[in-house]
Scaffold this active site. Structure first.
Site, PDB file in Angstrom:
ATOM      1  N   HIS A  12       8.212 -66.117  -4.433  1.00  0.00           N
ATOM      2  CA  HIS A  12       9.558 -66.278  -3.867  1.00  0.00           C
ATOM      3  C   HIS A  12      10.294 -64.942  -3.834  1.00  0.00           C
ATOM      4  CE1 HIS A  12      13.863 -67.880  -4.159  1.00  0.00           C
ATOM      5  NE2 HIS A  12      13.426 -68.229  -2.976  1.00  0.00           N
ATOM      6  N   HIS A  53      18.384 -61.495   1.290  1.00  0.00           N
ATOM      7  CA  HIS A  53      18.754 -62.910   1.211  1.00  0.00           C
ATOM      8  C   HIS A  53      20.206 -63.186   1.592  1.00  0.00           C
ATOM      9  CE1 HIS A  53      20.090 -66.634  -0.797  1.00  0.00           C
ATOM     10  NE2 HIS A  53      18.883 -67.078  -0.506  1.00  0.00           N
TER      11      HIS A  53
HETATM   12  O1  G3P Z   1      12.060 -70.530   1.679  1.00  0.00           O
HETATM   13  C1  G3P Z   1      12.244 -71.125   0.439  1.00  0.00           C
HETATM   14  C2  G3P Z   1      13.524 -70.658  -0.208  1.00  0.00           C
HETATM   15  O2  G3P Z   1      13.527 -69.251  -0.205  1.00  0.00           O
HETATM   16  C3  G3P Z   1      14.742 -71.164   0.486  1.00  0.00           C
HETATM   17  O3  G3P Z   1      15.928 -70.858  -0.183  1.00  0.00           O
HETATM   18  O4  G3P Z   1      17.954 -69.577  -0.627  1.00  0.00           O
HETATM   19  O5  G3P Z   1      15.840 -68.920  -1.737  1.00  0.00           O
HETATM   20  O6  G3P Z   1      16.147 -68.517   0.697  1.00  0.00           O
HETATM   21  P1  G3P Z   1      16.487 -69.402  -0.469  1.00  0.00           P
HETATM   22 MG    MG Z   2      14.197 -67.722   1.167  1.00  0.00          MG
END
Ligand code: G3P
Ligand code: MG
Length: 234
Positions: A12, A53
């Site tokens: 992630h 992000h």
């Molecule tokens: O793509 C999975 C996850 O990354 C979605 O949430 O806020 O971490 O981008 P976020």
């Molecule tokens: Mg994401």
């Protein structure tokens, strides 16, 4: 040919439990830890596509302002942690060079889909395979636009919650996967998605017992800030 793992470890924002999120360092670290796929977030800054992000710069850099309102030169002069620059999408593709699959999450709208489709078309010409790429978004109209522009590249619908019509939106968009929030990993939603032939991945799962619970639910993979923990669970 080796069989695809049945429970994907998806790093992630690279591997944000280890290194500053969405940096080349975090992405390379995630690959080194054995992730099958690396997820990162993409948004537009002027004519450029940057890997970040938040819509603002304060949380993850030493800069300030909205990404959509600062210049690319200003953004590139910032420290995203440990001296890392905010990368571009092209830099990530060059760094990874086909070593793992990529989940590219479209964060901004208004032209992001078109810009990403153009960069990925070049990547396919450079040797990337369509099955190594997965483009996702919470912004379904932007994802729809991407699908129109690059129908050969797999997409995943992101949901945070349990839709009234379960996984129907993913079928409607011609998606290959439904990426759900672990908080809302409802067994009926997972069953419905699987019945539609979709893969189901949950974000963001870091505790080993939660990773085990997602596996027990029959998910096809999870996003984790610690991708090595997902490998330990399978
Ligand atoms: O793509 C999975 C996850 O990354 C979605 O949430 O806020 O971490 O981008 P976020
Ligand atoms: Mg994401």
């Amino acid at each position: 040919m080796s069989k695809a793992p049945s429970f994907l470890s998806i790093g992630h924002r690279g591997a944000r439990g280890h290194e500053p999120e969405n940096t080349l360092l975090a992405i390379d670290t995630g690959i080194g830890l054995g992730a099958d796929m690396i997820e990162f977030d993409v948004q537009r800054c002027g004519e450029q596509l940057v890997v970040l992000h938040d819509p603002r710069l304060e949380r993850t850099t030493n800069g300030a302002g909205r990404v959509s309102e600062v210049s690319f030169d200003y953004l590139r002069g910032l420290d995203a942690g440990k001296g890392q620059q905010i990368p571009t999408l092209s830099e990530v593709l060059a760094l990874v060079a086909g070593r793992v699959c990529l989940n590219i999450e479209l964060k901004s709208a208004d032209g992001t889909a078109a810009a990403v489709a153009a960069v990925l078309r070049d990547a396919l010409n450079d040797g990337w395979q369509t099955e190594q790429l997965l483009v996702s978004s919470f912004h379904l109209p932007e994802l729809y636009e991407f699908k129109q522009l690059a129908p050969e590249i797999p997409i995943a619908v992101l949901v945070c919650g349990v839709p009234l019509d379960w996984a129907a939106c993913a079928t409607e968009l011609g998606a290959q996967a439904l990426n759900i929030s672990a908080e809302f990993a409802d067994p009926t939603l997972v069953r419905d998605a699987h019945a539609r032939g979709l893969k189901v991945h949950a974000y963001t799962v870091n505790h080993p017992s939660e990773i085990a619970a997602m596996r027990a639910l029959g998910l096809d993979g999870v996003f984790s800030d610690y991708p090595e923990r997902v490998l330990a669970a399978r």
